[in-house]
Design a protein around this motif. Structure first.
Motif, PDB file in Angstrom:
ATOM      1  N   PHE A 199      52.730  10.963 -24.536  1.00 45.77           N
ATOM      2  CA  PHE A 199      52.124  10.380 -25.733  1.00 45.77           C
ATOM      3  C   PHE A 199      51.842  11.537 -26.682  1.00 45.77           C
ATOM      4  N   GLU A 227      48.815   9.186 -30.544  1.00 48.48           N
ATOM      5  CA  GLU A 227      48.950   8.103 -29.573  1.00 48.48           C
ATOM      6  C   GLU A 227      47.993   8.270 -28.399  1.00 48.48           C
ATOM      7  N   SER A 228      47.859   9.494 -27.906  1.00 45.32           N
ATOM      8  CA  SER A 228      47.014   9.719 -26.725  1.00 45.32           C
ATOM      9  C   SER A 228      45.539   9.454 -27.031  1.00 45.32           C
ATOM     10  N   ALA A 254      45.188   5.572 -27.479  1.00 46.68           N
ATOM     11  CA  ALA A 254      45.312   4.880 -26.184  1.00 46.68           C
ATOM     12  C   ALA A 254      44.065   5.073 -25.334  1.00 46.68           C
ATOM     13  N   VAL A 294      48.368   1.729 -30.393  1.00 49.88           N
ATOM     14  CA  VAL A 294      49.033   2.989 -30.026  1.00 49.88           C
ATOM     15  C   VAL A 294      50.187   3.276 -30.984  1.00 49.88           C
ATOM     16  N   ALA A 295      50.898   2.232 -31.394  1.00 53.30           N
ATOM     17  CA  ALA A 295      52.000   2.419 -32.338  1.00 53.30           C
ATOM     18  C   ALA A 295      51.516   3.006 -33.666  1.00 53.30           C
ATOM     19  N   GLY A 299      49.718   5.425 -33.989  1.00 56.20           N
ATOM     20  CA  GLY A 299      49.733   6.877 -33.819  1.00 56.20           C
ATOM     21  C   GLY A 299      51.110   7.478 -33.676  1.00 56.20           C
ATOM     22  N   ALA A 300      52.151   6.651 -33.712  1.00 57.25           N
ATOM     23  CA  ALA A 300      53.507   7.132 -33.442  1.00 57.25           C
ATOM     24  C   ALA A 300      53.956   8.270 -34.356  1.00 57.25           C
ATOM     25  N   GLY A 345      44.383  10.332 -35.134  1.00 53.77           N
ATOM     26  CA  GLY A 345      44.294   9.201 -34.213  1.00 53.77           C
ATOM     27  C   GLY A 345      42.878   8.676 -34.099  1.00 53.77           C
TER      28      GLY A 345
END
Length: 152
Positions: A26, A30-31, A34, A50-51, A53-54, A72
């Motif tokens: 991630f 994302e991390s 999540a 989570v997406a 944060g992609a 994030g």
């Protein structure tokens, strides 16, 4: 949403997710998202959160600018509050806490990782620490704002 969260566990999870290799990796944004989602269990889909944060890896789309771990946390605060007026001062508090928690007192990915080989162990460990920082500081701020008990 949960009525209590473990701040320490949130930081550990963010670091672990960021430290994974290959397809299980991630990025920093994302991390953080999540780990926060897993702790708070809000009523919106984890995959969608989570997406968000992609594109945050390597300092917003690889630009080296704002650290994705900070971005994030800011994004998750916005998702949890759902209100610009409410989120803005919380995001400012996260920015200040994150910046103060770095050894260089900055939020720029390029500066935070300067001199580190991108695929090297030193940089990976450093970014894992920043992910833990972003996630734990965002969690503390959200706990205060939402009345959620913070353990640890």
């Amino acid at each position: 949403m949960r009525d209590s969260v473990s701040i320490e566990a949130i930081g550990a999870e963010a670091a672990e997710l960021n430290g994974r290799l290959g397809e299980a990796h991630f990025n920093c944004g994302e991390s953080v998202i999540a780990a926060l989602w897993d702790a708070f269990e809000p009523d919106f889909p984890r995959e969608l959160a989570v997406a968000a944060g992609a594109g945050m890896g390597r300092g917003i789309g690889g630009s080296g600018c704002v650290c994705g771990a900070l971005a994030g946390g800011v994004a998750f605060i916005g998702m949890m509050t759902g209100d610009k007026a409410r989120a803005k001062p919380l995001a400012a508090a996260l920015h200040d806490a994150f910046r103060a928690g770095t050894e260089k007192n900055v939020t720029c990915c390029r500066v935070l990782t300067r001199g580190m080989e991108w695929d090297g162990a030193e940089r990976r460990a450093h970014c894992q620490r920043l992910c833990a920082l972003g996630a734990t500081e965002a969690a503390r701020i959200l706990c205060d704002e939402l009345g959620v008990a913070a353990r640890d």
